[in-house]
Scaffold this motif. Structure first.
Motif, PDB file in Angstrom:
ATOM      1  N   UNK A 122      40.603  49.757  10.496  1.00 43.63           N
ATOM      2  CA  UNK A 122      40.444  51.177  10.766  1.00 43.63           C
ATOM      3  C   UNK A 122      39.243  51.752  10.012  1.00 43.63           C
ATOM      4  N   UNK A 123      39.191  51.492   8.691  1.00 37.33           N
ATOM      5  CA  UNK A 123      38.087  52.037   7.898  1.00 37.33           C
ATOM      6  C   UNK A 123      38.030  51.347   6.538  1.00 37.33           C
ATOM      7  N   UNK A 124      36.817  51.337   5.906  1.00 38.93           N
ATOM      8  CA  UNK A 124      36.700  50.855   4.535  1.00 38.93           C
ATOM      9  C   UNK A 124      37.012  51.978   3.556  1.00 38.93           C
ATOM     10  N   UNK A 125      37.214  51.626   2.316  1.00 38.77           N
ATOM     11  CA  UNK A 125      37.393  52.632   1.270  1.00 38.77           C
ATOM     12  C   UNK A 125      36.053  53.314   1.010  1.00 38.77           C
ATOM     13  N   UNK A 126      36.112  54.625   0.781  1.00 46.04           N
ATOM     14  CA  UNK A 126      34.876  55.384   0.595  1.00 46.04           C
ATOM     15  C   UNK A 126      35.215  56.681  -0.131  1.00 46.04           C
ATOM     16  N   UNK A 127      34.315  57.100  -1.013  1.00 43.86           N
ATOM     17  CA  UNK A 127      34.449  58.388  -1.690  1.00 43.86           C
ATOM     18  C   UNK A 127      33.320  59.300  -1.227  1.00 43.86           C
TER      19      UNK A 127
ATOM     20  N   UNK B  34      31.779  66.873  -1.587  1.00 39.05           N
ATOM     21  CA  UNK B  34      32.215  67.979  -0.724  1.00 39.05           C
ATOM     22  C   UNK B  34      31.196  68.299   0.357  1.00 39.05           C
ATOM     23  N   UNK B  35      29.903  68.142   0.062  1.00 42.30           N
ATOM     24  CA  UNK B  35      28.866  68.479   1.042  1.00 42.30           C
ATOM     25  C   UNK B  35      28.162  67.243   1.578  1.00 42.30           C
ATOM     26  N   UNK B  36      28.722  66.089   1.321  1.00 43.17           N
ATOM     27  CA  UNK B  36      28.059  64.849   1.711  1.00 43.17           C
ATOM     28  C   UNK B  36      28.141  64.619   3.216  1.00 43.17           C
ATOM     29  N   UNK B  37      27.067  64.023   3.752  1.00 43.52           N
ATOM     30  CA  UNK B  37      27.062  63.624   5.161  1.00 43.52           C
ATOM     31  C   UNK B  37      28.009  62.435   5.347  1.00 43.52           C
ATOM     32  N   UNK B  38      28.905  62.572   6.300  1.00 48.41           N
ATOM     33  CA  UNK B  38      29.880  61.511   6.590  1.00 48.41           C
ATOM     34  C   UNK B  38      29.492  60.837   7.903  1.00 48.41           C
ATOM     35  N   UNK B  39      29.209  59.539   7.873  1.00 48.19           N
ATOM     36  CA  UNK B  39      28.857  58.851   9.123  1.00 48.19           C
ATOM     37  C   UNK B  39      30.098  58.642   9.991  1.00 48.19           C
ATOM     38  N   UNK B  40      29.968  58.928  11.271  1.00 49.13           N
ATOM     39  CA  UNK B  40      31.087  58.746  12.204  1.00 49.13           C
ATOM     40  C   UNK B  40      30.597  57.931  13.393  1.00 49.13           C
ATOM     41  N   UNK B  41      31.194  56.780  13.584  1.00 42.15           N
ATOM     42  CA  UNK B  41      30.822  55.943  14.725  1.00 42.15           C
ATOM     43  C   UNK B  41      31.350  56.551  16.018  1.00 42.15           C
ATOM     44  N   UNK B  42      30.650  56.236  17.104  1.00 45.32           N
ATOM     45  CA  UNK B  42      31.060  56.740  18.414  1.00 45.32           C
ATOM     46  C   UNK B  42      32.493  56.284  18.720  1.00 45.32           C
ATOM     47  N   UNK B  43      33.322  57.225  19.165  1.00 42.51           N
ATOM     48  CA  UNK B  43      34.712  56.983  19.575  1.00 42.51           C
ATOM     49  C   UNK B  43      35.603  56.544  18.423  1.00 42.51           C
ATOM     50  N   UNK B  44      35.117  56.740  17.176  1.00 37.88           N
ATOM     51  CA  UNK B  44      35.935  56.404  16.020  1.00 37.88           C
ATOM     52  C   UNK B  44      36.062  57.617  15.118  1.00 37.88           C
ATOM     53  N   UNK B  45      36.460  57.406  13.867  1.00 34.43           N
ATOM     54  CA  UNK B  45      36.634  58.513  12.949  1.00 34.43           C
ATOM     55  C   UNK B  45      37.052  58.042  11.584  1.00 34.43           C
ATOM     56  N   UNK B  46      37.748  58.911  10.868  1.00 31.95           N
ATOM     57  CA  UNK B  46      38.182  58.625   9.508  1.00 31.95           C
ATOM     58  C   UNK B  46      39.557  59.244   9.248  1.00 31.95           C
ATOM     59  N   UNK B  47      40.221  58.680   8.264  1.00 36.43           N
ATOM     60  CA  UNK B  47      41.330  59.352   7.597  1.00 36.43           C
ATOM     61  C   UNK B  47      40.877  59.593   6.167  1.00 36.43           C
ATOM     62  N   UNK B  48      40.811  60.858   5.788  1.00 32.53           N
ATOM     63  CA  UNK B  48      40.302  61.246   4.473  1.00 32.53           C
ATOM     64  C   UNK B  48      41.392  61.998   3.717  1.00 32.53           C
ATOM     65  N   UNK B  49      41.558  61.623   2.461  1.00 32.94           N
ATOM     66  CA  UNK B  49      42.553  62.276   1.611  1.00 32.94           C
ATOM     67  C   UNK B  49      41.821  63.192   0.639  1.00 32.94           C
ATOM     68  N   UNK B  50      42.239  64.458   0.604  1.00 30.21           N
ATOM     69  CA  UNK B  50      41.713  65.411  -0.373  1.00 30.21           C
ATOM     70  C   UNK B  50      42.845  65.752  -1.331  1.00 30.21           C
ATOM     71  N   UNK B  51      42.583  65.487  -2.623  1.00 30.71           N
ATOM     72  CA  UNK B  51      43.601  65.756  -3.643  1.00 30.71           C
ATOM     73  C   UNK B  51      42.992  66.521  -4.803  1.00 30.71           C
ATOM     74  N   UNK B  52      43.828  67.309  -5.431  1.00 33.31           N
ATOM     75  CA  UNK B  52      43.432  67.868  -6.718  1.00 33.31           C
ATOM     76  C   UNK B  52      43.647  66.801  -7.780  1.00 33.31           C
ATOM     77  N   UNK B  53      42.782  66.779  -8.745  1.00 26.72           N
ATOM     78  CA  UNK B  53      42.962  65.850  -9.870  1.00 26.72           C
ATOM     79  C   UNK B  53      44.347  66.028 -10.471  1.00 26.72           C
ATOM     80  N   UNK B  54      44.981  64.940 -10.705  1.00 25.86           N
ATOM     81  CA  UNK B  54      46.340  64.996 -11.252  1.00 25.86           C
ATOM     82  C   UNK B  54      47.409  64.838 -10.187  1.00 25.86           C
ATOM     83  N   UNK B  55      47.046  64.967  -8.938  1.00 25.99           N
ATOM     84  CA  UNK B  55      48.023  64.790  -7.862  1.00 25.99           C
ATOM     85  C   UNK B  55      48.165  63.292  -7.540  1.00 25.99           C
TER      86      UNK B  55
END
Length: 999
Positions: free
Chosen positions: A970-975, A978-999
């Motif tokens: 599905x996807x590799x690990x990646x960090x 907040x304003x970074x360009x995220x590459x998205x392949x055609x017909x694909x996508x990402x699952x991204x987790x946003x957490x507060x520190x400590x969560x």
């Protein structure tokens, strides 16, 4: 294997034919039926000549045996004998000569070899034509009147199920002639027959009846409390019309009685799937046999003994024919009518069942409430106008479909209204509404009527609303004098905001066109309405008349299409237009010009379904992970799945839509699964029925009530035993399970409901997996009640192959089955759905189920896991390594999906967008963290930035970490910043987790 056939065949019997006894035996699968056929004659030869001759009194039930190949096999070497010649072949005997290549011994004559052509699951069984393999030298050795030197000793079928014995062993013409010569009546003969020998042939008499003769009545044995059945075989000597069967009471010597009211005949009367009593008119042509299946419930309290009376058969213009009926009642009391012995045809009583018909509210729905002309139901409200039609329809679901709003979502910009236009002046006829009268007020159903009258025309409206949001209207328009109309139409004025999407009337699910025109084409198009709406407010409508009959579906629509409504269709003058004007989308359902004479009546009936049906239960989606295979329980448990879908064609559930024969194996599996904390659902639907059903031939005796008419063909068993006038359906090659297409709405649905009830109570199923649906919402409600009885899970998921094709009449699966959605727990759409080349709006409306309060799974090609995640969908497991949903399940568990709030890209409240409108984002939010699902419909690889409303997201951006976890395939690990360009392949996508520190 069916116990019925074991009882009748395995022990075998003998039949005296022309002074020669032939045994009918079970071949125990000792030859290759796919090349040699299902039947053979065992021939013994004890001579020493080069030519052996035998006469085979085979009494075949098939037509034109002379057009089918005969193969002789040497019993010692199992090699084909080439020197063979037939002197005579007909249905009753075969005179054959062959070369006994191994001398004395056994030879086998295969007489119905066939081959399967076409698709493996829809085979066309073709019988091999005769061939000449004998040499001229050998043929010249044959002398006139060659003496009989070989003897047929038995007829074998490949197995007991394929046997013709005893009910398809045909009486010869001479035997029938002798029978008739000794019979006084010239109109009919009745042959009483035991339930263990279902009548199979309708154009020939079985030899068994010749031996029994016509004088005896029926003698049977039953237990107290048993659902007993027996047959009366009616043989017409001339055409018989309006055949009826009546019964006397049966009395014992001591004066005890089985009352006449305990008897019925399923061929002449019954109770339909709507609980309506009906009488069937039966015509039997001269020379035809009609099986009359008679049912009687033996009272549990009845004292043992012999009870005697009679049945009376009568046809128009015939004298009654009385048949003596005698039933010996045993002292034993059987539970549940002996339903657990279905080979005794005890379950035929289910055909007239009314189980679960009362329209009680089903969870999560709530009772209907009426205040003046407002009717409130779960998440929705209907306001009625004085003419009985909806003045307003509101929903109260939020855009996320996770809860309710206080502010109503208005579907209509003005009332739904009929217009009856005078062709002479172009003005609508004025009708004065007389107001609404409520005729039924119950928790589950509200009914009303209203009469609108004018000088020339009156309109009588009968309406009803049920607790799930289904409205049904009967609109009766009557001419009070001769009128000429340029149109009769019904306009549904949708609010633009509540009609963003459309599905139906030839449109694939997606954005509603601003302007659209549609015409009736029932011969090729299964289209009579559409769903129009938005995610949290919508309306499906369907145009019908009083003669509406549900058509066939799933590959068979063209064989039984819609009837063109006399009213709406108006000889193809009718149609639909959609025009957007300001904030309104006007849906004009018109019927065109016509003349009505005084007293003429037209029915402009229609149905409405208000969507959504309920909020989305996202936790159900995360917790219930379906496993689609009958694997060992430990394997299923280790996969992370929690619910097992047991398809058909396996050891636990071998026979399609008939899960009763191996029920003990099924129960053992279910018990093991329950011990491991798993739920088990089974494949069981109505569309086709396995030929292994115990009731196959009783159901055939009902004409086209249960089975659809058709051209026959298909697998050899169907051609050899059902013969003709059916539609061959799904076939499983290994099991040789050959199904027959059901006719549509029938009493089989009563049986189906009772069967579900039995499976819940006796086998412990947790639900069903429906593979398309061939019944209506009435049966669906009954099924849901059966499955959820006594707090059972009652999980129902619906699978559908894409119906938008020629064979299915270009309908949308979602639109076709929307009436069932209120009772489903999950969708699974399905084969032939394109997950790569369709729009997000297609996903949302046709596949996801979200606008209706449901969620789903994908199938074709493994689906598109990135796009699927926007809607909380994964694909079927086990399916393929590249589309293994377990990897996403693990990501769900790592995040902790349970309790999260799903906020889809379609909601104005979604806190995350992207810089590219073709890359969409859905948020799964919980305290201090969120899962962001991204999927692309861009035409090429792209890069995006996240546009985050941190306040709505509920996360402090100063403490936020943005990470993509590694997910196999599905996807590799990646960090990400907040304003970074995220590459998205055609017909694909990402699952991204946003957490507060400590969560």
């Amino acid at each position: 294997m069916r116990k019925l056939f074991h009882l009748a065949v395995v022990a075998f019997s003998s039949l005296a034919v022309n002074a020669q006894e032939l045994k009918y035996t079970d071949g125990k699968n000792s030859w290759d039926a796919d090349s040699l056929g299902n039947h053979r004659v065992v021939i013994t030869y004890s001579g020493s000549e080069e030519i052996a001759r035998a006469v085979i009194p085979w009494r075949r039930p098939d037509d034109h045996p002379e057009l089918k190949r005969i193969i002789i096999e040497d019993g010692k070497t199992h090699k084909k004998v080439h020197n063979v010649k037939t002197e005579k072949i007909d249905a009753f005997s075969c005179d054959i000569l062959f070369e006994p290549v191994s001398g004395s011994g056994t030879y086998y004559m295969y007489y119905m070899p066939s081959k399967n052509e076409g698709r493996s699951n829809y085979p066309k069984g073709v019988y091999l034509k005769p061939e000449v393999t004998a040499s001229e030298i050998w043929l010249n050795k044959i002398k006139t009147n060659t003496p009989l030197s070989a003897k047929a000793t038995e007829i074998q079928s490949i197995d007991a199920f394929n046997s013709f014995f005893p009910m398809e062993v045909v009486a010869s013409p001479s035997e029938v002639k002798t029978l008739l010569a000794n019979y006084s009546r010239k109109d009919m003969i009745v042959f009483p027959e035991d339930r263990m020998y279902p009548i199979r042939m309708n154009d020939r008499l079985p030899s068994r009846w010749i031996k029994k003769g016509t004088a005896a009545g029926f003698e049977g044995k039953a237990f107290r409390g048993e659902f007993y059945s027996f047959q009366l075989g009616l043989y017409a000597l001339r055409q018989l019309e309006d055949v009826t069967v009546s019964f006397s009471s049966l009395k014992s010597a001591s004066g005890l009685v089985i009352p006449a009211s305990a008897f019925s005949c399923i061929n002449t009367s019954g109770t339909d799937y709507k609980t309506q009593k009906f009488v069937k008119s039966i015509t039997v042509n001269a020379g035809q046999v009609q099986a009359l299946w008679c049912l009687v419930t033996i009272p549990r309290e009845l004292k043992p003994g012999k009870y005697t009376g009679f049945a009376e058969i009568k046809a128009r213009n015939t004298a009654p024919l009385k048949v003596r009926i005698s039933i010996g009642v045993d002292s034993q009391v059987v539970p549940d009518g002996a339903i657990d012995e279905p080979w005794k045809q005890t379950r035929l009583h289910w055909l007239n069942s009314t189980l679960y018909q009362e329209n009680k509210v089903i969870a999560p729905y709530i009772p209907l409430e009426i205040e003046n002309t407002n009717i409130t139901l779960l998440g929705r409200k209907v306001k009625l106008n004085n003419d009985g039609l909806p003045a307003g329809i509101q929903t109260f679901f939020n855009q996320e479909m996770t809860g309710y709003t206080k502010t109503a979502n208005e579907l209509l910009s003005s009332p739904i209204a009929f217009s009856l236009v005078n062709a002479d002046d172009g003005n609508p006829y004025r009708l004065s509404p007389g107001g609404i009268t409520f005729t039924r007020k119950e928790e589950g159903t509200v009914q009303w009527n209203a009469l609108s009258s004018g000088d020339a025309i009156q309109m009588h409206v009968n309406g009803s609303l049920e607790f799930d949001g289904f409205l049904q209207y009967t609109v009766k328009i009557t001419a009070l004098k001769d009128v000429h109309l340029s149109d009769i139409n019904m306009v549904i004025p949708f609010q633009r905001s509540a009609s963003r999407y459309m599905m139906g009337l030839g449109q694939k699910g997606g954005n509603r066109p601003v302007s659209y025109d549609w015409k009736w084409e029932v011969a090729t198009k299964n289209q009579d309405g559409a769903w129009i709406g938005s995610v949290n407010a919508g309306l499906q409508y369907s145009l019908r008349d009083e003669k509406y009959v549900r058509p066939l579906n799933t590959n068979f629509y063209l064989l039984k299409p819609l009837n063109l409504p006399t009213s709406w269709g108006n000889e193809n003058k009718g149609g639909v237009t959609i025009r957007e004007t300001g904030n309104t989308a006007l849906v004009n359902n018109y019927s065109g010009a016509r003349q009505m004479k005084k007293g003429d009546t037209l029915y402009y009936n229609f149905t409405l379904l208000i969507t959504p049906f309920h909020t989305i239960d996202t936790d159900f989606q995360w917790e219930n992970r379906f496993y689609h295979k009958a694997s060992p329980v430990d394997t299923i448990k280790a996969s992370g799945a929690t619910v097992v879908n047991i398809h058909h064609a396996n050891a636990i559930n071998p026979w399609i839509n008939y899960p009763f024969i191996e029920h003990k194996k099924m129960k053992s599996f279910i018990d093991s699964a329950h011990s491991a904390g798993l739920k088990v659902k089974i494949y069981n639907t109505v569309r086709e029925l396995s030929n292994k059903a115990y009731e196959t031939f009783p159901l055939r005796s009902l004409g086209h009530e249960i089975y659809s008419p058709g051209k026959g063909g298909g697998f050899s068993w169907l051609q050899e035993h059902v013969h003709d006038d059916y539609i061959a359906a799904w076939f499983v090659p290994g099991l040789k399970d050959a199904a027959i297409v059901n006719s549509g709405m029938s009493r089989w649905h009563n049986y189906y409901v009772e069967g579900m009830n039995w499976l819940v109570r006796n086998v412990g199923i947790d639900g069903i997996y429906l593979d398309d649906v061939a019944f209506d919402r009435i049966t669906m409600k009954r099924i849901k009640r059966a499955l959820t009885q006594d707090h059972h899970s009652g999980i129902i998921d619906l699978h559908s192959a894409n119906q938008f094709n020629k064979s299915d009449g270009f309908n949308n699966s979602g639109n076709l089955y929307l009436e069932h959605f209120p009772y489903l727990n999950r969708l699974w759409f399905g084969e032939y759905f394109d997950y790569q080349k369709n729009s997000p709006d297609f996903f949302l409306t046709e596949i996801s189920g979200i606008p209706f309060g449901l969620m789903g799974e994908m199938l074709e090609g493994g689906g598109n896991p990135w796009r699927g995640m926007l809607y909380g969908m994964t694909n079927r497991y086990p399916w393929s390594d590249s589309a293994d949903p377990r990897n996403i399940w693990k990501a769900w568990d790592a995040f902790g999906m349970k309790g999260s709030e799903m906020i889809g890209y379609w909601s104005e409240n979604c806190p995350v967008r992207t810089s590219n409108p073709q890359v969409l984002a859905t948020v799964y939010r919980k305290k201090g963290q969120a899962m962001i699902s991204l999927a692309s419909w861009a035409s090429a690889d792209t890069t995006i930035t996240l546009q985050i409303d941190w306040t709505r997201l509920g996360i402090n951006p100063a403490k936020a970490r943005i990470e993509a976890p590694a997910i196999k395939n599905f996807q590799p690990a990646k960090t990400f910043g907040a304003d970074e360009q995220i590459p998205v392949e055609m017909a694909k996508g990402w699952i991204i987790i946003i957490k507060e520190n400590g969560q």
